[in-house]
Design a protein around this motif. Structure first.
Motif, PDB file in Angstrom:
ATOM      1  N   THR A 101      23.960 -58.150  21.665  1.00  0.00           N
ATOM      2  CA  THR A 101      24.223 -57.296  22.826  1.00  0.00           C
ATOM      3  C   THR A 101      25.642 -56.738  22.783  1.00  0.00           C
ATOM      4  O   THR A 101      25.873 -55.561  23.084  1.00  0.00           O
ATOM      5  N   LEU A 102      26.615 -57.594  22.407  1.00  0.00           N
ATOM      6  CA  LEU A 102      28.008 -57.157  22.357  1.00  0.00           C
ATOM      7  C   LEU A 102      28.207 -56.034  21.344  1.00  0.00           C
ATOM      8  O   LEU A 102      28.993 -55.105  21.566  1.00  0.00           O
ATOM      9  N   LYS A 103      27.509 -56.110  20.219  1.00  0.00           N
ATOM     10  CA  LYS A 103      27.661 -55.071  19.198  1.00  0.00           C
ATOM     11  C   LYS A 103      27.258 -53.698  19.717  1.00  0.00           C
ATOM     12  O   LYS A 103      27.773 -52.667  19.300  1.00  0.00           O
ATOM     13  N   LYS A 104      26.322 -53.702  20.666  1.00  0.00           N
ATOM     14  CA  LYS A 104      25.840 -52.431  21.210  1.00  0.00           C
ATOM     15  C   LYS A 104      26.695 -51.935  22.369  1.00  0.00           C
ATOM     16  O   LYS A 104      26.735 -50.750  22.650  1.00  0.00           O
ATOM     17  N   SER A 105      27.352 -52.859  23.069  1.00  0.00           N
ATOM     18  CA  SER A 105      27.993 -52.462  24.329  1.00  0.00           C
ATOM     19  C   SER A 105      29.518 -52.502  24.318  1.00  0.00           C
ATOM     20  O   SER A 105      30.159 -51.763  25.053  1.00  0.00           O
ATOM     21  N   THR A 106      30.128 -53.395  23.521  1.00  0.00           N
ATOM     22  CA  THR A 106      31.594 -53.502  23.525  1.00  0.00           C
ATOM     23  C   THR A 106      32.094 -53.705  22.116  1.00  0.00           C
ATOM     24  O   THR A 106      31.333 -53.868  21.161  1.00  0.00           O
ATOM     25  N   SER A 107      33.409 -53.702  21.989  1.00  0.00           N
ATOM     26  CA  SER A 107      34.022 -53.970  20.686  1.00  0.00           C
ATOM     27  C   SER A 107      34.497 -55.409  20.599  1.00  0.00           C
ATOM     28  O   SER A 107      35.222 -55.784  19.689  1.00  0.00           O
TER      29      SER A 107
END
Length: 315
Positions: free
Chosen positions: A74-80
Motif C-alpha cells: 500500500t505504501l508503495k502506491k500512496s507514499t514515498s
C-alpha cells in the motif's frame, strides 16, 4: 482493542468470532485479534535467550508478516515512506503513562524485524528487565505493545498490536538446609574455666551438618549469628564459636557475620559440609560454671539476595 491488555499467554490477542452466510449455509470462524500473546517468563529464560527472543515467540508471526507485506504494498502506491516501528510500555501504576521503547532504523519487512533489532533497554542486560522483575514480584505486570508507522508521516501509527502483559519472575537463591545442631559433647569444668588452654573443641560431625542453597549462581550472601551458651538456670559461658564452610573458617558473634557468598560463577546447587569448633574465654571461672543442666546456644542463618532493586525503568 489496542487499548486493552491481553493477559492470556495462549492467545495472540483477543478472540473474535466471524460469521459468514451463503444461502442456507453458515460458517463461523474464531480468530485472535491483536497479534501479541501475554508473556509469562522468568529471569533464567530471559538471561539464556534474551528478551527479544522471548517476545518474538509471543508474536503471531504469519499474520503479522502478512499484515506488514500488505502495508508495504500500500505504501508503495500512496507514499514515498517505508514501514518503521517502535515498542512502548506502560507503568502498571499509571495506565496513561506511555513510555517509548525504540524506533527501528531499518525498513520493516516481516514479523521477525520487530525483534531482530530489539532495543538495548529491552534486553536482558538492561534496567528494563530488572524493572519488570520488580513489578512482577509486587504482583503487577507491565504492558507492552508494538506500533507500525509510515516513515513519511510518522506522527500517528498506521496500526498497532494489542497491549500484552509482560511478567518476568525473578529467580533468587534459596536456603534449603542448615545444620540441625552442633554437638560438642561433655566438656570438663576445668577446661571451660581456664579457656580450654587455647584448644578448640570440635563438634561431632553428622550427615545433616550441611548448608544447601538452590539457584546459588546469583549474587547472595549468607550470614550467621549465635546466642550465648546458656543453661536452664540462666548461667552463661563466654565462648568463641567458629564455623568452617567451603574452606573458610569464621568466628561468629551475636551480630550477623558473613560466612559465605555467591555469584554467577557459583554452582547452581551449593551443597557444603559445615564444621564447628568451640573455645572458652579465660573469663569463665569454675565457681560460676553450673553443671545442673546442659549449656546450649542458638545459631541463626540468614540468606540475602544482593541483586539491587530498581524503582523504575531507565530511559
Amino acid at each position: 482493542m489496542n487499548l486493552a491488555t491481553n493477559t492470556d499467554s495462549n492467545s495472540y490477542g483477543f478472540p473474535i468470532t466471524l460469521t459468514a452466510k451463503a444461502g442456507q449455509a453458515t460458517n463461523k470462524q474464531t480468530l485472535d485479534l491483536g497479534g501479541l500473546k501475554a508473556i509469562n517468563t522468568d529471569s533464567d529464560t530471559v538471561t539464556q535467550k534474551g528478551l527479544g527472543s522471548v517476545v518474538a515467540s509471543a508474536i503471531d508471526t504469519n499474520s503479522v508478516t502478512n499484515l506488514i507485506q500488505t502495508l508495504n504494498a500500500t505504501l508503495k502506491k500512496s507514499t514515498s515512506g517505508t514501514l518503521q516501528y517502535n515498542w512502548v510500555y506502560w507503568d502498571p501504576s499509571n495506565s496513561s503513562d506511555t513510555k517509548s521503547g525504540y524506533t527501528s532504523k531499518q525498513n520493516l519487512t516481516n514479523a521477525s524485524d520487530l525483534t531482530n533489532s530489539f532495543p538495548n533497554r529491552f534486553n536482558n542486560q538492561s534496567n528494563f528487565v530488572q524493572y519488570v522483575e520488580d513489578q512482577t514480584a509486587a504482583g503487577k505486570s507491565v504492558a507492552i505493545q508494538f506500533r507500525i508507522y509510515d516513515s513519511a508521516n510518522s506522527k500517528n501509527a498506521i496500526t498497532t498490536s494489542n497491549r500484552a502483559a509482560l511478567t518476568i519472575k525473578p529467580i533468587t537463591a534459596q536456603l534449603t538446609q542448615v545444620p540441625t545442631a552442633f554437638y560438642f559433647g561433655s566438656i570438663p569444668v576445668s577446661a571451660a574455666a581456664n579457656g580450654s588452654n587455647g584448644q578448640a573443641v570440635s563438634a561431632v560431625t553428622t550427615n545433616d551438618n550441611q548448608i544447601k542453597i538452590q539457584n546459588a549462581n546469583r549474587n547472595w550472601s549468607l550470614t550467621a549469628s549465635y546466642t550465648p551458651f546458656t543453661n536452664q538456670s540462666g548461667n552463661t559461658l563466654q565462648t568463641i564459636l567458629a564455623v568452617g564452610l567451603a574452606g573458610k573458617t569464621t568466628n561468629l558473634s551475636q551480630s550477623a557475620t558473613s560466612v559465605a557468598s555467591g555469584n554467577s560463577q557459583t554452582s547452581a546447587n551449593y551443597d557444603q559440609n559445615v564444621t564447628a569448633s568451640l573455645q572458652f574465654s579465660k573469663n569463665n571461672t569454675a565457681a560460676n560454671i553450673k553443671t545442673d543442666s546442659p549449656y546450649t546456644a542458638k545459631v541463626t542463618w540468614n540468606l540475602t539476595n544482593d541483586t539491587p532493586k530498581l524503582s523504575s525503568a531507565s530511559n
